[in-house]
Scaffold this motif. Sequence first.
Motif, PDB file in Angstrom:
ATOM      1  N   GLU A 313      38.238  41.369  36.652  1.00 54.20           N
ATOM      2  CA  GLU A 313      38.550  39.968  36.962  1.00 54.20           C
ATOM      3  C   GLU A 313      39.956  39.838  37.560  1.00 54.20           C
ATOM      4  O   GLU A 313      40.181  39.027  38.469  1.00 54.20           O
ATOM      5  CB  GLU A 313      38.421  39.117  35.704  1.00 54.20           C
ATOM      6  CG  GLU A 313      36.982  38.976  35.214  1.00 54.20           C
ATOM      7  CD  GLU A 313      36.850  38.004  34.050  1.00 54.20           C
ATOM      8  OE1 GLU A 313      37.912  37.521  33.571  1.00 54.20           O
ATOM      9  OE2 GLU A 313      35.724  37.710  33.629  1.00 54.20           O
ATOM     10  N   ILE A 314      40.901  40.604  37.022  1.00 57.52           N
ATOM     11  CA  ILE A 314      42.264  40.554  37.557  1.00 57.52           C
ATOM     12  C   ILE A 314      42.279  40.968  39.030  1.00 57.52           C
ATOM     13  O   ILE A 314      42.946  40.348  39.862  1.00 57.52           O
ATOM     14  CB  ILE A 314      43.196  41.460  36.722  1.00 57.52           C
ATOM     15  CG1 ILE A 314      43.479  40.818  35.359  1.00 57.52           C
ATOM     16  CG2 ILE A 314      44.511  41.712  37.465  1.00 57.52           C
ATOM     17  CD1 ILE A 314      44.358  41.648  34.446  1.00 57.52           C
ATOM     18  N   GLU A 315      41.533  42.012  39.355  1.00 53.29           N
ATOM     19  CA  GLU A 315      41.480  42.481  40.739  1.00 53.29           C
ATOM     20  C   GLU A 315      40.958  41.379  41.665  1.00 53.29           C
ATOM     21  O   GLU A 315      41.506  41.136  42.747  1.00 53.29           O
ATOM     22  CB  GLU A 315      40.594  43.719  40.844  1.00 53.29           C
ATOM     23  CG  GLU A 315      40.519  44.309  42.249  1.00 53.29           C
ATOM     24  CD  GLU A 315      39.610  45.532  42.327  1.00 53.29           C
ATOM     25  OE1 GLU A 315      39.487  46.096  43.430  1.00 53.29           O
ATOM     26  OE2 GLU A 315      39.020  45.903  41.286  1.00 53.29           O
ATOM     27  N   ALA A 316      39.890  40.703  41.223  1.00 55.22           N
ATOM     28  CA  ALA A 316      39.337  39.615  42.049  1.00 55.22           C
ATOM     29  C   ALA A 316      40.327  38.462  42.171  1.00 55.22           C
ATOM     30  O   ALA A 316      40.497  37.879  43.253  1.00 55.22           O
ATOM     31  CB  ALA A 316      38.021  39.133  41.431  1.00 55.22           C
ATOM     32  N   ALA A 317      40.993  38.130  41.056  1.00 52.58           N
ATOM     33  CA  ALA A 317      41.946  37.019  41.066  1.00 52.58           C
ATOM     34  C   ALA A 317      43.132  37.328  41.970  1.00 52.58           C
ATOM     35  O   ALA A 317      43.606  36.462  42.725  1.00 52.58           O
ATOM     36  CB  ALA A 317      42.419  36.722  39.654  1.00 52.58           C
ATOM     37  N   ASP A 338      42.105  27.385  43.426  1.00 47.61           N
ATOM     38  CA  ASP A 338      41.063  27.050  42.451  1.00 47.61           C
ATOM     39  C   ASP A 338      40.145  28.246  42.200  1.00 47.61           C
ATOM     40  O   ASP A 338      39.759  28.517  41.050  1.00 47.61           O
ATOM     41  CB  ASP A 338      40.248  25.855  42.944  1.00 47.61           C
ATOM     42  CG  ASP A 338      41.036  24.559  42.905  1.00 47.61           C
ATOM     43  OD1 ASP A 338      42.071  24.516  42.211  1.00 47.61           O
ATOM     44  OD2 ASP A 338      40.626  23.592  43.581  1.00 47.61           O
ATOM     45  N   LEU A 339      39.801  28.961  43.253  1.00 41.18           N
ATOM     46  CA  LEU A 339      38.954  30.150  43.080  1.00 41.18           C
ATOM     47  C   LEU A 339      39.676  31.225  42.266  1.00 41.18           C
ATOM     48  O   LEU A 339      39.069  31.894  41.418  1.00 41.18           O
ATOM     49  CB  LEU A 339      38.547  30.709  44.445  1.00 41.18           C
ATOM     50  CG  LEU A 339      37.566  29.855  45.271  1.00 41.18           C
ATOM     51  CD1 LEU A 339      37.400  30.446  46.678  1.00 41.18           C
ATOM     52  CD2 LEU A 339      36.214  29.758  44.565  1.00 41.18           C
ATOM     53  N   ALA A 340      40.978  31.369  42.508  1.00 46.09           N
ATOM     54  CA  ALA A 340      41.758  32.364  41.761  1.00 46.09           C
ATOM     55  C   ALA A 340      41.828  32.003  40.284  1.00 46.09           C
ATOM     56  O   ALA A 340      41.707  32.873  39.406  1.00 46.09           O
ATOM     57  CB  ALA A 340      43.154  32.470  42.354  1.00 46.09           C
ATOM     58  N   MET A 341      41.989  30.712  40.000  1.00 47.70           N
ATOM     59  CA  MET A 341      42.028  30.268  38.603  1.00 47.70           C
ATOM     60  C   MET A 341      40.697  30.547  37.911  1.00 47.70           C
ATOM     61  O   MET A 341      40.654  30.940  36.742  1.00 47.70           O
ATOM     62  CB  MET A 341      42.327  28.764  38.540  1.00 47.70           C
ATOM     63  CG  MET A 341      43.767  28.410  38.836  1.00 47.70           C
ATOM     64  SD  MET A 341      44.854  28.832  37.475  1.00 47.70           S
ATOM     65  CE  MET A 341      46.298  27.886  37.946  1.00 47.70           C
ATOM     66  N   GLY A 342      39.613  30.344  38.610  1.00 49.92           N
ATOM     67  CA  GLY A 342      38.298  30.521  38.005  1.00 49.92           C
ATOM     68  C   GLY A 342      37.818  31.954  37.963  1.00 49.92           C
ATOM     69  O   GLY A 342      36.763  32.232  37.376  1.00 49.92           O
TER      70      GLY A 342
END
Length: 389
Positions: A313-317, A338-342
């Motif tokens: 998840e960290i990598e995607a964020a 918003d996408l990074a937060m989610g």
Amino acid sequence: MTTPPSPPAGPGHSWPPPSPQHPWAPPPGYGQAPPALNGFALASLLVGLLCFPPLGVVFGIVALVQIPNKRQRGKALAIAGLAVSVVMTGVLVLTAGRVATALGERFDRIGELTEAEGELTDMEDLLRGDCFNVPGADMRDNRPLIYKIDCAEPHHGEVTLSEAVGLEGAPGSEEADRHTEDVCWKAQDAYAMDTWALPATAQMFYFAPSRETWRQGDRQLLCVIATTDEEQRGSLRRGEAELTPGQVEFLKAANAVEFLVGRSPEEDVEDALPEHRAWALKVHGALGDEAKVLEAHKGRPGMDAAARATLKEIEAARKLWVKASQARTAAEFDKQGDLAMGAMSVETEKSLRGAYGLATTVPEWLEEWQGGPGGPGGGPGRAPSTESV
């Protein structure tokens, strides 16, 4: 024997003739005392300046009435005394009003003494880790009465920082207030590192020097965790001494992310896009620091699955935060932000914290951020711990 001459004939002449007047004789009125100085005129100036101004006003008026009637000196002195007395009377009234207000507030506080348990203590004498009560559980008073008490007893607050600090900007300015809030948030995160373990009623408060007290040499900043909405027993302290090294390493990294997410630029994205883009890069970097910690810990017993899920998840964020930092418009930034937060979910965060042996009850402040693609419990897992007061 010589015979004196006969007097001249005609009226208006006498004999012998009068002696001529000497040219050095004093003018008429010479030798008379000058008009007396009016005593009320002098008293008005002295009393108004040194003693009791309202009485000086009375003396000045009396002097101005008497001087022409008694043909005395001192009119200018009486006017000066009256003016000084009027000004000093205004100062006296203003000062008396402020003193009366301060005394009234003090007496009101004294009337509340029975409402707080503990020993009355100067705020300057409180140390980090001290617990205390305030009358009426009111933390919004600028300088409340402080009653120090054992943390095992019911208390309203707990000190996370008590020291002399410098300020950015003028005391009381927005810049100084934001800097002070940052200092106190970091102090709270170091004092109670497991933010999920704090009670729902916990709030951050601080007492900082005002413009007036700063000029008087006050440099102390007092940061506290307040729990005034319900009875709190026992210390909330859970710092490095109360945690394992692995827990400390993880919480330092996770709290740094949480802090940055909660301290975005104050201006709207439309008005300060460059500042928001710079902030997005800082969040990206803080997530990278957390990833390094998890990479080092994932081989520990019970950590592998939770650490790997969080790393994914960290990598995607982080990729989304990079896109946000490169956004050309405010709308694009909001979308990527918003996408990074989610990208990081509460459920993954719960599993990771459970693997570390930390609190797993989702705090109320984080529940407000839920509702992402995964529904309740599937929204963003990182958010500011609470709003500062």
